[in-house]
Design a protein around this motif. Structure first.
Motif, PDB file in Angstrom:
ATOM      1  N   GLY A 374      15.873  61.854  28.010  1.00 50.98           N
ATOM      2  CA  GLY A 374      15.449  60.468  27.897  1.00 50.98           C
ATOM      3  C   GLY A 374      16.498  59.481  28.391  1.00 50.98           C
ATOM      4  O   GLY A 374      17.600  59.863  28.812  1.00 50.98           O
ATOM      5  N   PHE A 375      16.126  58.202  28.324  1.00 48.26           N
ATOM      6  CA  PHE A 375      16.975  57.144  28.862  1.00 48.26           C
ATOM      7  C   PHE A 375      17.119  56.017  27.852  1.00 48.26           C
ATOM      8  O   PHE A 375      16.182  55.699  27.111  1.00 48.26           O
ATOM      9  CB  PHE A 375      16.382  56.601  30.173  1.00 48.26           C
ATOM     10  N   GLU A 376      18.308  55.423  27.842  1.00 47.67           N
ATOM     11  CA  GLU A 376      18.582  54.271  26.989  1.00 47.67           C
ATOM     12  C   GLU A 376      18.174  53.024  27.767  1.00 47.67           C
ATOM     13  O   GLU A 376      18.708  52.759  28.849  1.00 47.67           O
ATOM     14  CB  GLU A 376      20.072  54.215  26.646  1.00 47.67           C
ATOM     15  N   GLU A 377      17.239  52.256  27.250  1.00 49.77           N
ATOM     16  CA  GLU A 377      16.701  51.131  28.014  1.00 49.77           C
ATOM     17  C   GLU A 377      17.447  49.825  27.778  1.00 49.77           C
ATOM     18  O   GLU A 377      17.139  48.813  28.400  1.00 49.77           O
ATOM     19  CB  GLU A 377      15.214  50.952  27.702  1.00 49.77           C
ATOM     20  N   SER A 378      18.436  49.814  26.897  1.00 56.21           N
ATOM     21  CA  SER A 378      19.247  48.623  26.671  1.00 56.21           C
ATOM     22  C   SER A 378      20.692  48.918  27.038  1.00 56.21           C
ATOM     23  O   SER A 378      21.172  50.047  26.862  1.00 56.21           O
ATOM     24  CB  SER A 378      19.171  48.190  25.206  1.00 56.21           C
ATOM     25  N   ARG A 379      21.388  47.904  27.518  1.00 55.88           N
ATOM     26  CA  ARG A 379      22.796  48.098  27.796  1.00 55.88           C
ATOM     27  C   ARG A 379      23.580  48.064  26.491  1.00 55.88           C
ATOM     28  O   ARG A 379      23.210  47.382  25.546  1.00 55.88           O
ATOM     29  CB  ARG A 379      23.332  47.073  28.781  1.00 55.88           C
ATOM     30  N   ILE A 380      24.668  48.825  26.466  1.00 56.95           N
ATOM     31  CA  ILE A 380      25.518  48.890  25.292  1.00 56.95           C
ATOM     32  C   ILE A 380      26.815  48.163  25.607  1.00 56.95           C
ATOM     33  O   ILE A 380      27.480  48.453  26.611  1.00 56.95           O
ATOM     34  CB  ILE A 380      25.802  50.355  24.903  1.00 56.95           C
ATOM     35  N   ASP A 388      35.190  46.944  28.806  1.00 54.86           N
ATOM     36  CA  ASP A 388      33.851  46.695  29.335  1.00 54.86           C
ATOM     37  C   ASP A 388      33.779  45.349  30.033  1.00 54.86           C
ATOM     38  O   ASP A 388      33.036  45.180  31.003  1.00 54.86           O
ATOM     39  CB  ASP A 388      32.781  46.825  28.245  1.00 54.86           C
ATOM     40  N   GLU A 389      34.574  44.377  29.614  1.00 56.55           N
ATOM     41  CA  GLU A 389      34.538  43.056  30.231  1.00 56.55           C
ATOM     42  C   GLU A 389      35.284  43.012  31.558  1.00 56.55           C
ATOM     43  O   GLU A 389      34.801  42.457  32.545  1.00 56.55           O
ATOM     44  CB  GLU A 389      35.133  42.028  29.264  1.00 56.55           C
ATOM     45  N   GLN A 390      36.477  43.591  31.588  1.00 56.54           N
ATOM     46  CA  GLN A 390      37.346  43.473  32.753  1.00 56.54           C
ATOM     47  C   GLN A 390      37.227  44.630  33.739  1.00 56.54           C
ATOM     48  O   GLN A 390      37.479  44.466  34.931  1.00 56.54           O
ATOM     49  CB  GLN A 390      38.807  43.367  32.296  1.00 56.54           C
ATOM     50  N   ILE A 391      36.846  45.802  33.239  1.00 52.62           N
ATOM     51  CA  ILE A 391      36.867  47.009  34.064  1.00 52.62           C
ATOM     52  C   ILE A 391      35.462  47.506  34.371  1.00 52.62           C
ATOM     53  O   ILE A 391      35.187  47.968  35.474  1.00 52.62           O
ATOM     54  CB  ILE A 391      37.661  48.137  33.366  1.00 52.62           C
ATOM     55  N   ASN A 392      34.581  47.401  33.425  1.00 51.63           N
ATOM     56  CA  ASN A 392      33.291  48.078  33.527  1.00 51.63           C
ATOM     57  C   ASN A 392      32.110  47.131  33.704  1.00 51.63           C
ATOM     58  O   ASN A 392      30.977  47.489  33.398  1.00 51.63           O
ATOM     59  CB  ASN A 392      33.071  48.968  32.294  1.00 51.63           C
ATOM     60  N   GLY A 393      32.360  45.930  34.180  1.00 49.26           N
ATOM     61  CA  GLY A 393      31.277  45.031  34.544  1.00 49.26           C
ATOM     62  C   GLY A 393      30.562  44.344  33.396  1.00 49.26           C
ATOM     63  O   GLY A 393      29.527  43.717  33.599  1.00 49.26           O
ATOM     64  N   GLY A 394      31.091  44.468  32.180  1.00 44.75           N
ATOM     65  CA  GLY A 394      30.485  43.761  31.057  1.00 44.75           C
ATOM     66  C   GLY A 394      29.744  44.627  30.070  1.00 44.75           C
ATOM     67  O   GLY A 394      29.159  44.112  29.113  1.00 44.75           O
ATOM     68  N   ALA A 395      29.743  45.929  30.276  1.00 48.15           N
ATOM     69  CA  ALA A 395      29.021  46.816  29.359  1.00 48.15           C
ATOM     70  C   ALA A 395      29.711  48.173  29.303  1.00 48.15           C
ATOM     71  O   ALA A 395      30.489  48.533  30.199  1.00 48.15           O
ATOM     72  CB  ALA A 395      27.579  46.993  29.797  1.00 48.15           C
ATOM     73  N   ILE A 396      29.438  48.915  28.244  1.00 53.78           N
ATOM     74  CA  ILE A 396      29.900  50.300  28.162  1.00 53.78           C
ATOM     75  C   ILE A 396      28.962  51.181  28.981  1.00 53.78           C
ATOM     76  O   ILE A 396      29.400  51.953  29.832  1.00 53.78           O
ATOM     77  CB  ILE A 396      29.943  50.789  26.694  1.00 53.78           C
ATOM     78  N   THR A 397      27.645  51.050  28.739  1.00 53.54           N
ATOM     79  CA  THR A 397      26.634  51.697  29.574  1.00 53.54           C
ATOM     80  C   THR A 397      25.539  50.685  29.882  1.00 53.54           C
ATOM     81  O   THR A 397      25.373  49.685  29.172  1.00 53.54           O
ATOM     82  CB  THR A 397      26.021  52.928  28.891  1.00 53.54           C
ATOM     83  N   TYR A 398      24.770  50.978  30.916  1.00 54.17           N
ATOM     84  CA  TYR A 398      23.765  50.036  31.414  1.00 54.17           C
ATOM     85  C   TYR A 398      22.339  50.520  31.145  1.00 54.17           C
ATOM     86  O   TYR A 398      22.117  51.672  30.778  1.00 54.17           O
ATOM     87  CB  TYR A 398      24.002  49.802  32.915  1.00 54.17           C
ATOM     88  N   GLU A 399      21.398  49.597  31.362  1.00 53.63           N
ATOM     89  CA  GLU A 399      19.997  49.944  31.168  1.00 53.63           C
ATOM     90  C   GLU A 399      19.634  51.175  32.006  1.00 53.63           C
ATOM     91  O   GLU A 399      20.098  51.329  33.121  1.00 53.63           O
ATOM     92  CB  GLU A 399      19.086  48.776  31.582  1.00 53.63           C
ATOM     93  N   THR A 401      20.381  54.272  31.441  1.00 51.52           N
ATOM     94  CA  THR A 401      21.379  55.342  31.473  1.00 51.52           C
ATOM     95  C   THR A 401      20.835  56.546  30.705  1.00 51.52           C
ATOM     96  O   THR A 401      20.254  56.388  29.631  1.00 51.52           O
ATOM     97  CB  THR A 401      22.702  54.876  30.832  1.00 51.52           C
ATOM     98  N   HIS A 402      21.038  57.723  31.270  1.00 49.72           N
ATOM     99  CA  HIS A 402      20.558  58.932  30.603  1.00 49.72           C
ATOM    100  C   HIS A 402      21.186  59.028  29.218  1.00 49.72           C
ATOM    101  O   HIS A 402      22.386  58.772  29.035  1.00 49.72           O
ATOM    102  CB  HIS A 402      20.908  60.169  31.432  1.00 49.72           C
TER     103      HIS A 402
END
Length: 620
Positions: A374-380, A388-399, A401-402
C-alpha cells in the motif's frame, strides 16, 4: 655505507597536512641518497607522507578498489560495471581464484610502506635550523611505529596467514632463499600488534593542538585500531575455529589456534573500555546537533557526523583520512545518469529491511507497525528537525510513498534513496520507474530500485561539479561503543554497561533504547540472556555502521558470511513502469560465497615464487 634509492613515493599526493610538504621535485632519473633525504625537511616530510599513503580510502576505495563495502551485504554495484575494471564484482559472484587480481593488493603494497617506515625510524633526526626538533622527531618515530602495526593488522586481517618479521629490513643483495619467509601463527602477529599499539599510545598525544597535524597518528588512533583488531581476534572465525585444523606453516606450526580462549573476549572488552575512557577524557564525544527546541536533532546528527570536521566540533571522529578520499567518484556513482552521475550504486534489500521503525522495533516485530503493501497518501513532516526543512524539501516522506518506507527511523532516511524519496540535488522526488527520470534502464541505473544516500553530501551537485569536502572517517566513537558492548556481552553477560552503550547509540538515532525490564514509551524489553543481547547488538551494528566498511568483517568474524552472502538477491523491479510492476519483489542477482572466501588468497604468483608459503585453506 652510502645508501642509494630512487624516490618513488607519491609524496603529498595523499595530502598529509604537514608544513612545507610537497611532491619531491626532481628530474626523472635523479638518484638521491638517504642522507640527502633526511637532511632536508621537505624531502623527509615527503617520505613520511608516503608511509601514510596506504591508509584506506573509506569512500570509493572501500567500494571499487578494496571492495569491503561490496563484499558485504549492504551495497550492490551494477553488475555490468565489471567491464570498467571493477575487479571485486566477480568475487561476489563466485568468480574468485588465487590468480584473481585485486586493486587493493595489500600483499605487495603494505610491506613496502612498512619497510619505508622502518627506514624512516632508522634515519630521521632533528634539524634545528629547519624547525624540526627532537620532540617532533620522537613523535614522527612513534607515528611510524603506529603505521607499521596498523599495516601489519590490515595484512593479517585480510590474509590471515602472513610472513611476519618485525624489525627486520631485508636487503636487496641478500640471497633469494634468505628472502623467502614462511607465515607466522595468526596470534603471534596479533599479540605483537597489540603490544606495539599499546606502547605507541603512550608516546603520542590524544589530540594535536595544531590543526596542521590533523590526520597524523594519535594515541586515540592507536587505541582505536587495537580495540577493533582485538574484537576480531576474539571472534569465532579465529578463536578456536576447527575448520582450520591442520593448516600449518612451513615449520609445522598451526596458523590458527584450535583451542577457544575466552580470555580473548575479556582482552577485547578491556581494550575497548580503555579506548573509550581515553577518548572521552580527551574531549571526544558522540556528534549531536540540536533542533529548534534545543533537543537532539536525530536526522541532522546522524547525517552530519560523517560530514562535519573535527575542528568544526565533530569530536566523534577517532581516526580520519583527512585528504585523498575519493568521495567525488562515490557520489557520482550514486547520482542518476540523467543528473550527471552513473547511478547504479545501490543499497541492498537486506539493509533496507534492517532499519527499525520509528518506535525502535524491527519490521519483523508484529508491534512495529510495519506495512509491506500500500501507499501513504499524506506527507509526513516534523516540526522540530531541520533535516526535512533544509535537506528533504519540507517533509520526511511525500504523498504516495510506499508504506514499507514510511514511519521508519531517522537512520533509514539518511542512508537510503528509495522511489519517491526526496532528491536534494534537483529538489524533487526520485523516480526509479523504468524510463523515469532516474532509471535509464541500463547498467547506470539502480538495479534493485534503490540508491545509496549515506555519505552523500546534501550540497553535492554533480552536474555542476560541486562536491563538498568532508573527512574520510575510518574509526568513530559510535563504533567503539558497540564494540565494547559486544565484547562485554561475550565475557561478562548481564553487565549493565552492555545496554548502556547500545542505548547511547539509539538515543542519538532517536529510537527507544533496550531494557531487560518491561517495555515502556522509552524502552523496549529484551530478554536478559547472552543470546538475545548478542542479537540486538549485531542488528544495531548492521544499522548504525552501515556502508562504513565494517559489515563484511563482521560477517566474516561471526562466521556468518556463508549464510548471509549466498543465494538470490532481491529488490524492487527496475523494469517496472507502474506501481504494480515496480513494487514487486524481484531477483536481480545471485551471490556465491565459498568457505575459502573468509580470507583473501595469496596470489598464485607469490606462491610460485616462495615455496615456504602455504595457500589459505579451501583455496584451489
Amino acid at each position: 655505507m652510502k645508501k642509494n634509492l630512487y624516490i618513488f613515493l607519491i609524496g603529498c599526493a595523499f595530502m598529509l597536512p604537514v608544513s612545507g610538504c610537497s611532491f619531491l621535485d626532481k628530474e626523472p632519473d635523479t638518484e638521491l641518497t638517504l642522507e640527502m633525504v633526511f637532511e632536508d625537511k621537505t624531502r623527509m616530510m615527503g617520505w613520511l607522507a608516503g608511509v601514510y599513503s596506504n591508509i584506506p580510502d573509506p569512500y570509493f576505495g572501500y567500494g571499487r578498489y578494496l571492495g569491503w563495502d561490496i563484499l558485504g551485504d549492504e551495497m550492490s554495484p551494477s553488475e555490468r560495471w565489471r567491464q570498467w575494471n571493477w575487479k571485486v564484482i566477480p568475487y561476489i559472484l563466485g568468480e574468485w581464484t588465487p590468480s584473481s587480481d585485486w586493486d587493493g593488493d595489500y600483499w605487495a603494497t603494505l610491506p613496502q610502506r612498512i619497510r619505508e617506515a622502518y627506514i624512516f625510524i632508522e634515519n630521521v633526526h632533528a634539524l634545528p635550523d629547519q624547525g624540526v626538533s627532537q620532540t617532533e622527531v620522537d613523535y614522527m618515530k612513534a607515528e611510524c611505529e603506529f603505521l607499521i602495526a596498523y599495516y601489519q593488522y590490515l595484512l593479517v586481517n585480510t590474509y590471515g596467514a602472513i610472513p611476519f618479521t618485525p624489525g627486520v629490513l631485508y636487503s636487496t643483495d641478500m640471497a633469494v632463499e634468505d628472502l623467502q619467509v614462511g607465515q607466522s601463527p595468526y596470534y603471534e602477529v596479533i599479540d605483537w600488534c597489540d603490544s606495539t599499539l599499546l606502547a605507541v599510545s603512550e608516546k603520542l598525544p590524544a589530540v594535536y593542538s595544531s590543526a596542521q597535524k590533523y590526520g597524523r597518528a594519535t594515541s586515540v588512533m592507536a587505541l582505536a585500531v587495537r580495540a577493533r583488531m582485538l574484537l576480531f581476534a576474539a571472534s569465532p572465525l579465529v578463536n578456536g575455529n576447527s575448520d582450520y585444523a591442520g593448516y600449518v606453516n612451513d615449520k609445522g606450526e598451526e596458523i590458527f589456534a584450535q583451542q577457544y580462549d575466552p580470555a580473548r573476549w575479556r582482552k577485547a572488552a578491556d581494550a575497548c573500555k580503555l579506548l573509550i575512557e581515553t577518548a572521552e577524557g580527551a574531549g571526544y564525544a558522540l556528534y549531536e546537533e540540536t533542533d529548534k527546541s534545543g533537543a537532539v536533532d536525530h536526522y541532522m546528527s546522524v547525517q552530519n557526523m560523517l560530514f562535519t570536521t573535527f575542528d568544526q566540533g565533530n569530536k566523534e571522529i577517532l581516526f580520519a583520512r583527512p585528504g585523498g578520499s575519493d568521495y567525488t567518484e562515490y557520489e557520482k556513482h550514486v547520482t542518476p545518469a540523467n543528473s550527471g552521475g552513473s547511478g547504479g550504486y545501490s543499497v541492498t534489500q537486506q539493509l533496507v529491511d534492517a532499519f527499525f521503525m520509528e518506535n525502535g522495533l524491527p519490521i519483523t516485530d508484529p508491534a512495529s507497525g510495519y506495512e509491506a503493501e500500500g501507499f501513504e497518501e499524506s506527507r509526513i513532516t516534523s516540526d522540530a528537525t531541520a533535516w526535512d526543512e533544509q535537506i528533504n524539501g519540507g517533509a520526511i516522506t511525500y504523498e504516495h510513498t510506499h508504506k514499507s518506507y514510511c514511519h521508519r527511523e531517522p537512520r533509514f532516511y539518511v542512508a537510503v534513496s528509495f522511489h519517491h524519496s526526496y532528491f536534494t540535488q534537483e529538489e524533487r522526488c526520485f523516480d526509479f520507474f523504468n524510463g523515469g527520470d532516474d532509471n535509464i534502464h541500463t547498467h547506470d541505473a539502480p538495479q534493485n530500485g534503490y540508491l545509496l544516500r549515506k555519505k552523500v553530501h546534501p550540497k553535492t551537485h554533480v552536474k555542476e561539479g560541486n562536491f563538498q569536502y568532508r573527512p574520510g572517517v575510518l574509526y568513530r566513537l559510535g563504533e567503539a561503543y558497540l564494540n565494547y558492548a559486544e565484547a562485554l556481552n561475550e565475557c561478562d553477560p548481564g553487565n549493565a554497561e552492555i545496554l548502556e552503550y547500545v542505548n547511547r547509540i539509539r538515543a542519538r538515532a532517536g529510537v527507544r533504547g533496550y531494557t531487560t525490564g518491561a517495555t515502556t514509551d522509552k524502552y523496549i524489553h529484551v530478554d536478559n540472556t547472552q543470546e538475545a543481547i548478542r542479537e540486538i547488538i549485531r542488528h544495531e551494528r548492521n544499522v548504525e555502521l552501515c556502508c562504513e566498511g565494517l559489515r563484511y568483517d563482521d560477517l566474516r568474524r561471526w562466521k556468518l558470511a556463508e549464510e548471509k552472502l549466498n543465494g538470490p538477491q532481491y529488490g524492487m523491479n527496475y523494469s517496472g513502469k507502474t506501481d504494480a510492476e515496480f513494487f514487486l519483489k524481484t531477483q536481480y542477482q545471485t551471490r556465491v560465497y565459498k568457505k575459502a572466501y573468509y580470507w583473501f588468497p595469496i596470489h598464485q604468483s607469490q606462491i610460485d615464487r616462495n615455496p615456504k608459503l602455504k595457500q589459505l585453506p579451501y583455496w584451489k
